[in-house]
Design a protein around this motif. Sequence first.
Motif, PDB file in Angstrom:
ATOM      1  N   ASP A  18      48.244  38.959  36.845  1.00  0.00           N
ATOM      2  CA  ASP A  18      48.558  40.315  37.258  1.00  0.00           C
ATOM      3  C   ASP A  18      47.430  41.188  36.696  1.00  0.00           C
ATOM      4  O   ASP A  18      46.580  40.705  35.940  1.00  0.00           O
ATOM      5  CB  ASP A  18      49.924  40.702  36.663  1.00  0.00           C
ATOM      6  CG  ASP A  18      50.374  42.096  37.048  1.00  0.00           C
ATOM      7  OD1 ASP A  18      50.046  42.552  38.158  1.00  0.00           O
ATOM      8  OD2 ASP A  18      51.065  42.742  36.233  1.00  0.00           O
ATOM      9  N   VAL A  19      47.408  42.460  37.027  1.00  0.00           N
ATOM     10  CA  VAL A  19      46.354  43.343  36.513  1.00  0.00           C
ATOM     11  C   VAL A  19      46.904  44.334  35.491  1.00  0.00           C
ATOM     12  O   VAL A  19      46.631  44.218  34.304  1.00  0.00           O
ATOM     13  CB  VAL A  19      45.630  44.096  37.659  1.00  0.00           C
ATOM     14  CG1 VAL A  19      44.620  45.099  37.101  1.00  0.00           C
ATOM     15  CG2 VAL A  19      44.928  43.102  38.577  1.00  0.00           C
ATOM     16  N   ASP A  20      47.670  45.308  35.956  1.00  0.00           N
ATOM     17  CA  ASP A  20      48.124  46.385  35.066  1.00  0.00           C
ATOM     18  C   ASP A  20      49.068  45.846  33.999  1.00  0.00           C
ATOM     19  O   ASP A  20      50.099  45.262  34.300  1.00  0.00           O
ATOM     20  CB  ASP A  20      48.800  47.493  35.877  1.00  0.00           C
ATOM     21  CG  ASP A  20      47.833  48.162  36.841  1.00  0.00           C
ATOM     22  OD1 ASP A  20      46.719  48.510  36.413  1.00  0.00           O
ATOM     23  OD2 ASP A  20      48.184  48.311  38.025  1.00  0.00           O
ATOM     24  N   GLY A  21      48.668  46.008  32.741  1.00  0.00           N
ATOM     25  CA  GLY A  21      49.457  45.510  31.623  1.00  0.00           C
ATOM     26  C   GLY A  21      49.070  44.111  31.188  1.00  0.00           C
ATOM     27  O   GLY A  21      49.559  43.624  30.177  1.00  0.00           O
ATOM     28  N   VAL A  22      48.182  43.463  31.943  1.00  0.00           N
ATOM     29  CA  VAL A  22      47.734  42.114  31.601  1.00  0.00           C
ATOM     30  C   VAL A  22      46.211  42.110  31.444  1.00  0.00           C
ATOM     31  O   VAL A  22      45.698  41.876  30.357  1.00  0.00           O
ATOM     32  CB  VAL A  22      48.189  41.077  32.658  1.00  0.00           C
ATOM     33  CG1 VAL A  22      47.679  39.692  32.314  1.00  0.00           C
ATOM     34  CG2 VAL A  22      49.710  41.073  32.773  1.00  0.00           C
ATOM     35  N   LEU A  23      45.489  42.344  32.535  1.00  0.00           N
ATOM     36  CA  LEU A  23      44.026  42.490  32.445  1.00  0.00           C
ATOM     37  C   LEU A  23      43.644  43.868  31.905  1.00  0.00           C
ATOM     38  O   LEU A  23      42.524  44.062  31.457  1.00  0.00           O
ATOM     39  CB  LEU A  23      43.369  42.283  33.810  1.00  0.00           C
ATOM     40  CG  LEU A  23      43.139  40.846  34.238  1.00  0.00           C
ATOM     41  CD1 LEU A  23      42.636  40.788  35.678  1.00  0.00           C
ATOM     42  CD2 LEU A  23      42.167  40.138  33.312  1.00  0.00           C
ATOM     43  N   ARG A  64      49.538  46.951  42.804  1.00  0.00           N
ATOM     44  CA  ARG A  64      48.755  48.148  43.091  1.00  0.00           C
ATOM     45  C   ARG A  64      47.451  47.772  43.776  1.00  0.00           C
ATOM     46  O   ARG A  64      46.998  46.636  43.681  1.00  0.00           O
ATOM     47  CB  ARG A  64      48.446  48.913  41.808  1.00  0.00           C
ATOM     48  CG  ARG A  64      49.673  49.533  41.163  1.00  0.00           C
ATOM     49  CD  ARG A  64      49.322  50.305  39.913  1.00  0.00           C
ATOM     50  NE  ARG A  64      48.327  51.337  40.131  1.00  0.00           N
ATOM     51  CZ  ARG A  64      48.582  52.586  40.533  1.00  0.00           C
ATOM     52  NH1 ARG A  64      49.812  52.947  40.747  1.00  0.00           N
ATOM     53  NH2 ARG A  64      47.615  53.463  40.686  1.00  0.00           N
ATOM     54  N   LYS A  65      46.849  48.748  44.428  1.00  0.00           N
ATOM     55  CA  LYS A  65      45.549  48.554  45.066  1.00  0.00           C
ATOM     56  C   LYS A  65      44.577  49.509  44.394  1.00  0.00           C
ATOM     57  O   LYS A  65      44.863  50.696  44.254  1.00  0.00           O
ATOM     58  CB  LYS A  65      45.651  48.837  46.564  1.00  0.00           C
ATOM     59  CG  LYS A  65      44.422  48.454  47.336  1.00  0.00           C
ATOM     60  CD  LYS A  65      44.707  48.510  48.826  1.00  0.00           C
ATOM     61  CE  LYS A  65      43.486  48.215  49.637  1.00  0.00           C
ATOM     62  NZ  LYS A  65      43.047  46.846  49.636  1.00  0.00           N
ATOM     63  N   SER A  66      43.443  48.973  43.957  1.00  0.00           N
ATOM     64  CA  SER A  66      42.491  49.780  43.211  1.00  0.00           C
ATOM     65  C   SER A  66      41.068  49.302  43.438  1.00  0.00           C
ATOM     66  O   SER A  66      40.793  48.100  43.394  1.00  0.00           O
ATOM     67  CB  SER A  66      42.830  49.689  41.717  1.00  0.00           C
ATOM     68  OG  SER A  66      41.792  50.203  40.932  1.00  0.00           O
ATOM     69  N   GLU A  67      40.179  50.240  43.654  1.00  0.00           N
ATOM     70  CA  GLU A  67      38.762  49.917  43.812  1.00  0.00           C
ATOM     71  C   GLU A  67      38.204  49.336  42.518  1.00  0.00           C
ATOM     72  O   GLU A  67      37.314  48.491  42.543  1.00  0.00           O
ATOM     73  CB  GLU A  67      37.971  51.159  44.232  1.00  0.00           C
ATOM     74  CG  GLU A  67      36.515  50.884  44.553  1.00  0.00           C
ATOM     75  CD  GLU A  67      36.309  49.842  45.654  1.00  0.00           C
ATOM     76  OE1 GLU A  67      35.361  49.029  45.532  1.00  0.00           O
ATOM     77  OE2 GLU A  67      37.083  49.837  46.621  1.00  0.00           O
ATOM     78  N   ALA A  68      38.738  49.759  41.379  1.00  0.00           N
ATOM     79  CA  ALA A  68      38.279  49.225  40.098  1.00  0.00           C
ATOM     80  C   ALA A  68      38.554  47.728  40.011  1.00  0.00           C
ATOM     81  O   ALA A  68      37.734  46.956  39.498  1.00  0.00           O
ATOM     82  CB  ALA A  68      38.965  49.959  38.944  1.00  0.00           C
ATOM     83  N   VAL A  69      39.687  47.284  40.525  1.00  0.00           N
ATOM     84  CA  VAL A  69      40.026  45.857  40.521  1.00  0.00           C
ATOM     85  C   VAL A  69      39.095  45.100  41.468  1.00  0.00           C
ATOM     86  O   VAL A  69      38.607  44.023  41.136  1.00  0.00           O
ATOM     87  CB  VAL A  69      41.509  45.635  40.907  1.00  0.00           C
ATOM     88  CG1 VAL A  69      41.808  44.160  41.094  1.00  0.00           C
ATOM     89  CG2 VAL A  69      42.414  46.242  39.852  1.00  0.00           C
ATOM     90  N   THR A  70      38.844  45.676  42.628  1.00  0.00           N
ATOM     91  CA  THR A  70      37.928  45.053  43.587  1.00  0.00           C
ATOM     92  C   THR A  70      36.559  44.842  42.954  1.00  0.00           C
ATOM     93  O   THR A  70      35.974  43.759  43.059  1.00  0.00           O
ATOM     94  CB  THR A  70      37.795  45.928  44.857  1.00  0.00           C
ATOM     95  OG1 THR A  70      39.095  46.092  45.438  1.00  0.00           O
ATOM     96  CG2 THR A  70      36.847  45.303  45.863  1.00  0.00           C
ATOM     97  N   VAL A  81      41.718  37.608  45.552  1.00  0.00           N
ATOM     98  CA  VAL A  81      42.125  38.900  45.007  1.00  0.00           C
ATOM     99  C   VAL A  81      43.119  39.524  45.989  1.00  0.00           C
ATOM    100  O   VAL A  81      42.754  39.891  47.104  1.00  0.00           O
ATOM    101  CB  VAL A  81      40.907  39.825  44.803  1.00  0.00           C
ATOM    102  CG1 VAL A  81      41.341  41.154  44.193  1.00  0.00           C
ATOM    103  CG2 VAL A  81      39.855  39.141  43.948  1.00  0.00           C
ATOM    104  N   HIS A  82      44.349  39.615  45.571  1.00  0.00           N
ATOM    105  CA  HIS A  82      45.426  40.096  46.436  1.00  0.00           C
ATOM    106  C   HIS A  82      46.016  41.358  45.815  1.00  0.00           C
ATOM    107  O   HIS A  82      46.706  41.290  44.794  1.00  0.00           O
ATOM    108  CB  HIS A  82      46.488  39.007  46.599  1.00  0.00           C
ATOM    109  CG  HIS A  82      45.909  37.715  47.104  1.00  0.00           C
ATOM    110  ND1 HIS A  82      45.786  37.446  48.437  1.00  0.00           N
ATOM    111  CD2 HIS A  82      45.374  36.661  46.437  1.00  0.00           C
ATOM    112  CE1 HIS A  82      45.217  36.258  48.582  1.00  0.00           C
ATOM    113  NE2 HIS A  82      44.958  35.760  47.382  1.00  0.00           N
ATOM    114  N   GLN A  83      45.726  42.497  46.437  1.00  0.00           N
ATOM    115  CA  GLN A  83      46.166  43.791  45.923  1.00  0.00           C
ATOM    116  C   GLN A  83      47.183  44.429  46.868  1.00  0.00           C
ATOM    117  O   GLN A  83      47.225  44.119  48.051  1.00  0.00           O
ATOM    118  CB  GLN A  83      44.970  44.727  45.768  1.00  0.00           C
ATOM    119  CG  GLN A  83      43.936  44.233  44.775  1.00  0.00           C
ATOM    120  CD  GLN A  83      42.906  45.303  44.485  1.00  0.00           C
ATOM    121  OE1 GLN A  83      43.205  46.305  43.833  1.00  0.00           O
ATOM    122  NE2 GLN A  83      41.686  45.095  44.963  1.00  0.00           N
TER     123      GLN A  83
END
Length: 162
Positions: A18-23, A64-70, A81-83
Motif C-alpha cells: 500500500d502507499v499511504d501509511g506504509v511507503l 488514492r491516485k497521486s502523481e507523486a506515487v507515479t 502500479v495500481h492507483q
Amino acid sequence: MNSNLKEKVEQIKVFITDVDGVLTDGRIILGSQGQEFKCFHVHDGLGIKLAQEAGIEVAIITGRKSEAVTRRAAELGLEEVHQGVGDKLEVLEQLLERYNLTREQVAYIGDDLNDLVILKEVGLAMTVANGVDEVKEVADYVTSKAGGQGAVREAIEVIVYS
C-alpha cells in the motif's frame, strides 16, 4: 523467526505494498495550487531494489491516485502500479493470473482497514508498527518501524534474508 513464518516467507514471489501509511507516514500535504506532496523514505526504495534483485516482483496497490506515487514508482522501475483502486482483491486476482501465482506466493503490507480484505487472502500478511489494531490482529509480521520510516525495507529484508 518461527517455523510457520519461515515457511510462508520461503514461498513469496510477489511483494505488494500500500502507499499511504506504509511507503509514507500517512500524511497527505495539499498545496494551494492543488499539488499533493508525499514523503518517501530512501531505505524503502533501496529495499524495493533489493527485492527486485532477488527476483521478487514488487507491486503497488493503493486507494488514492497521486502523481507523486507515479513518479516514485517510475524511479524504482515498478511496472505494477495500481492507483485509485476501490477493490484491492480484484487487482490481486489480476496479478495472480498475470504472473501465474497462487495466493500463498504473495506478500502484502498494509496499515489500515481498507487493507484487511487483501491481507486475509495472501500467503504473507504484513503491517507496519503503527498499523491499526484490526490489521495487526491478522498480520503474520508487524514491522518494528513505522510506515514511511523504513518499514517496507524491513519487511522485504524478512523475505529476502530468511
